[in-house]
Design a protein around this motif. Structure first.
Motif, PDB file in Angstrom:
ATOM      1  N   GLN A   1       0.825  -1.207   0.000  1.00  0.00           N
ATOM      2  CA  GLN A   1       0.000   0.000   0.000  1.00  0.00           C
ATOM      3  C   GLN A   1       0.862   1.260   0.000  1.00  0.00           C
ATOM      4  O   GLN A   1       0.601   2.195  -0.757  1.00  0.00           O
ATOM      5  CB  GLN A   1      -0.945   0.005   1.204  1.00  0.00           C
ATOM      6  N   ALA A   2       1.892   1.289   0.836  1.00  0.00           N
ATOM      7  CA  ALA A   2       2.767   2.462   0.892  1.00  0.00           C
ATOM      8  C   ALA A   2       3.473   2.691  -0.442  1.00  0.00           C
ATOM      9  O   ALA A   2       3.585   3.835  -0.905  1.00  0.00           O
ATOM     10  CB  ALA A   2       3.793   2.290   2.011  1.00  0.00           C
ATOM     11  N   LEU A   3       3.936   1.622  -1.074  1.00  0.00           N
ATOM     12  CA  LEU A   3       4.617   1.760  -2.360  1.00  0.00           C
ATOM     13  C   LEU A   3       3.652   2.192  -3.459  1.00  0.00           C
ATOM     14  O   LEU A   3       4.022   2.959  -4.351  1.00  0.00           O
ATOM     15  CB  LEU A   3       5.317   0.451  -2.733  1.00  0.00           C
TER      16      LEU A   3
ATOM     17  N   GLN B   1       4.209   9.302  -4.436  1.00  0.00           N
ATOM     18  CA  GLN B   1       4.039  10.315  -5.481  1.00  0.00           C
ATOM     19  C   GLN B   1       5.388  10.905  -5.816  1.00  0.00           C
ATOM     20  O   GLN B   1       6.040  11.442  -4.932  1.00  0.00           O
ATOM     21  CB  GLN B   1       3.075  11.398  -5.009  1.00  0.00           C
ATOM     22  N   PRO B   2       5.835  10.828  -7.031  1.00  0.00           N
ATOM     23  CA  PRO B   2       5.197  10.091  -8.112  1.00  0.00           C
ATOM     24  C   PRO B   2       5.403   8.581  -7.925  1.00  0.00           C
ATOM     25  O   PRO B   2       6.359   8.147  -7.266  1.00  0.00           O
ATOM     26  CB  PRO B   2       5.934  10.574  -9.366  1.00  0.00           C
ATOM     27  N   PHE B   3       4.521   7.814  -8.524  1.00  0.00           N
ATOM     28  CA  PHE B   3       4.639   6.361  -8.446  1.00  0.00           C
ATOM     29  C   PHE B   3       5.914   5.923  -9.148  1.00  0.00           C
ATOM     30  O   PHE B   3       6.289   6.455 -10.195  1.00  0.00           O
ATOM     31  CB  PHE B   3       3.437   5.681  -9.105  1.00  0.00           C
TER      32      PHE B   3
ATOM     33  N   GLY C   1      12.999 -17.087  -6.563  1.00  0.00           N
ATOM     34  CA  GLY C   1      13.927 -16.219  -7.264  1.00  0.00           C
ATOM     35  C   GLY C   1      13.331 -15.498  -8.460  1.00  0.00           C
ATOM     36  O   GLY C   1      13.955 -14.591  -8.999  1.00  0.00           O
ATOM     37  N   SER C   2      12.139 -15.891  -8.906  1.00  0.00           N
ATOM     38  CA  SER C   2      11.535 -15.177 -10.032  1.00  0.00           C
ATOM     39  C   SER C   2      11.092 -13.790  -9.580  1.00  0.00           C
ATOM     40  O   SER C   2      10.771 -13.570  -8.409  1.00  0.00           O
ATOM     41  CB  SER C   2      10.365 -15.963 -10.616  1.00  0.00           C
ATOM     42  N   ARG C   3      11.110 -12.854 -10.529  1.00  0.00           N
ATOM     43  CA  ARG C   3      10.761 -11.467 -10.247  1.00  0.00           C
ATOM     44  C   ARG C   3       9.780 -10.941 -11.281  1.00  0.00           C
ATOM     45  O   ARG C   3       9.758 -11.405 -12.413  1.00  0.00           O
ATOM     46  CB  ARG C   3      12.007 -10.573 -10.302  1.00  0.00           C
ATOM     47  N   PHE C   4       9.005  -9.961 -10.874  1.00  0.00           N
ATOM     48  CA  PHE C   4       8.166  -9.219 -11.806  1.00  0.00           C
ATOM     49  C   PHE C   4       8.067  -7.793 -11.298  1.00  0.00           C
ATOM     50  O   PHE C   4       8.325  -7.508 -10.128  1.00  0.00           O
ATOM     51  CB  PHE C   4       6.776  -9.861 -11.967  1.00  0.00           C
ATOM     52  N   GLU C   5       7.728  -6.881 -12.218  1.00  0.00           N
ATOM     53  CA  GLU C   5       7.644  -5.461 -11.877  1.00  0.00           C
ATOM     54  C   GLU C   5       6.213  -4.976 -11.936  1.00  0.00           C
ATOM     55  O   GLU C   5       5.523  -5.194 -12.934  1.00  0.00           O
ATOM     56  CB  GLU C   5       8.495  -4.635 -12.838  1.00  0.00           C
ATOM     57  N   ILE C   6       5.798  -4.326 -10.870  1.00  0.00           N
ATOM     58  CA  ILE C   6       4.490  -3.664 -10.830  1.00  0.00           C
ATOM     59  C   ILE C   6       4.716  -2.277 -11.415  1.00  0.00           C
ATOM     60  O   ILE C   6       5.419  -1.460 -10.818  1.00  0.00           O
ATOM     61  CB  ILE C   6       3.941  -3.605  -9.394  1.00  0.00           C
ATOM     62  N   ASP C   7       4.139  -2.034 -12.583  1.00  0.00           N
ATOM     63  CA  ASP C   7       4.424  -0.816 -13.325  1.00  0.00           C
ATOM     64  C   ASP C   7       3.333   0.252 -13.252  1.00  0.00           C
ATOM     65  O   ASP C   7       3.455   1.302 -13.868  1.00  0.00           O
ATOM     66  CB  ASP C   7       4.715  -1.156 -14.789  1.00  0.00           C
ATOM     67  N   HIS C   8       2.279  -0.028 -12.501  1.00  0.00           N
ATOM     68  CA  HIS C   8       1.185   0.946 -12.371  1.00  0.00           C
ATOM     69  C   HIS C   8       0.509   0.721 -11.021  1.00  0.00           C
ATOM     70  O   HIS C   8       0.233  -0.428 -10.659  1.00  0.00           O
ATOM     71  CB  HIS C   8       0.181   0.756 -13.509  1.00  0.00           C
ATOM     72  N   PRO C   9       0.226   1.783 -10.268  1.00  0.00           N
ATOM     73  CA  PRO C   9      -0.347   1.596  -8.929  1.00  0.00           C
ATOM     74  C   PRO C   9      -1.726   0.950  -8.912  1.00  0.00           C
ATOM     75  O   PRO C   9      -2.093   0.291  -7.946  1.00  0.00           O
ATOM     76  CB  PRO C   9      -0.393   3.015  -8.350  1.00  0.00           C
TER      77      PRO C   9
ATOM     78  N   ARG D   1      14.406   6.820  -5.835  1.00  0.00           N
ATOM     79  CA  ARG D   1      14.116   8.098  -6.483  1.00  0.00           C
ATOM     80  C   ARG D   1      15.328   8.557  -7.271  1.00  0.00           C
ATOM     81  O   ARG D   1      16.460   8.504  -6.790  1.00  0.00           O
ATOM     82  CB  ARG D   1      13.757   9.149  -5.431  1.00  0.00           C
ATOM     83  N   ARG D   2      15.089   9.020  -8.490  1.00  0.00           N
ATOM     84  CA  ARG D   2      16.170   9.537  -9.312  1.00  0.00           C
ATOM     85  C   ARG D   2      16.539  10.921  -8.830  1.00  0.00           C
ATOM     86  O   ARG D   2      15.687  11.743  -8.527  1.00  0.00           O
ATOM     87  CB  ARG D   2      15.753   9.612 -10.774  1.00  0.00           C
ATOM     88  N   ARG D   3      17.833  11.187  -8.794  1.00  0.00           N
ATOM     89  CA  ARG D   3      18.300  12.512  -8.387  1.00  0.00           C
ATOM     90  C   ARG D   3      18.378  13.417  -9.596  1.00  0.00           C
ATOM     91  O   ARG D   3      18.773  13.008 -10.670  1.00  0.00           O
ATOM     92  CB  ARG D   3      19.676  12.411  -7.732  1.00  0.00           C
TER      93      ARG D   3
END
Length: 75
Positions: free
Chosen positions: A11-13, A17-19, A29-37, A72-74
């Motif tokens: 929930q926190a992730l 803002q921004p997502f 060991g498998s991974r996946f990316e959540i790309d939209h909240p 977060r990107r600097r």
């Protein structure tokens, strides 16, 4: 990971803002990316992520090794 902690972390992730993309690593060991909240729903320690194309990925608090929030990107 406890069910409560699992839900709180996701929930926190989702609310950042921004997502930013969240990577979920499962115990095997498998991974996946959540790309939209809005692409993940969590309830009672179980979650479903709707991957691109509407492919569901089910996971729960016991199957997760780690949840990685993108840094977060600097500027």
């Amino acid at each position: 990971m406890t069910a409560e902690n699992f839900e709180n972390v996701l929930q926190a992730l989702r609310e950042r803002q921004p997502f930013r993309v969240v990577t979920v690593e499962l115990n095997g060991g498998s991974r996946f990316e959540i790309d939209h909240p809005g692409a993940v729903v969590v309830r009672d320690g179980v979650a479903v992520f709707l991957a691109p194309g509407g492919v569901p990925i089910w996971f729960d608090h016991e199957s997760v090794n780690q949840i990685i929030g993108a840094k977060r990107r600097r500027a």
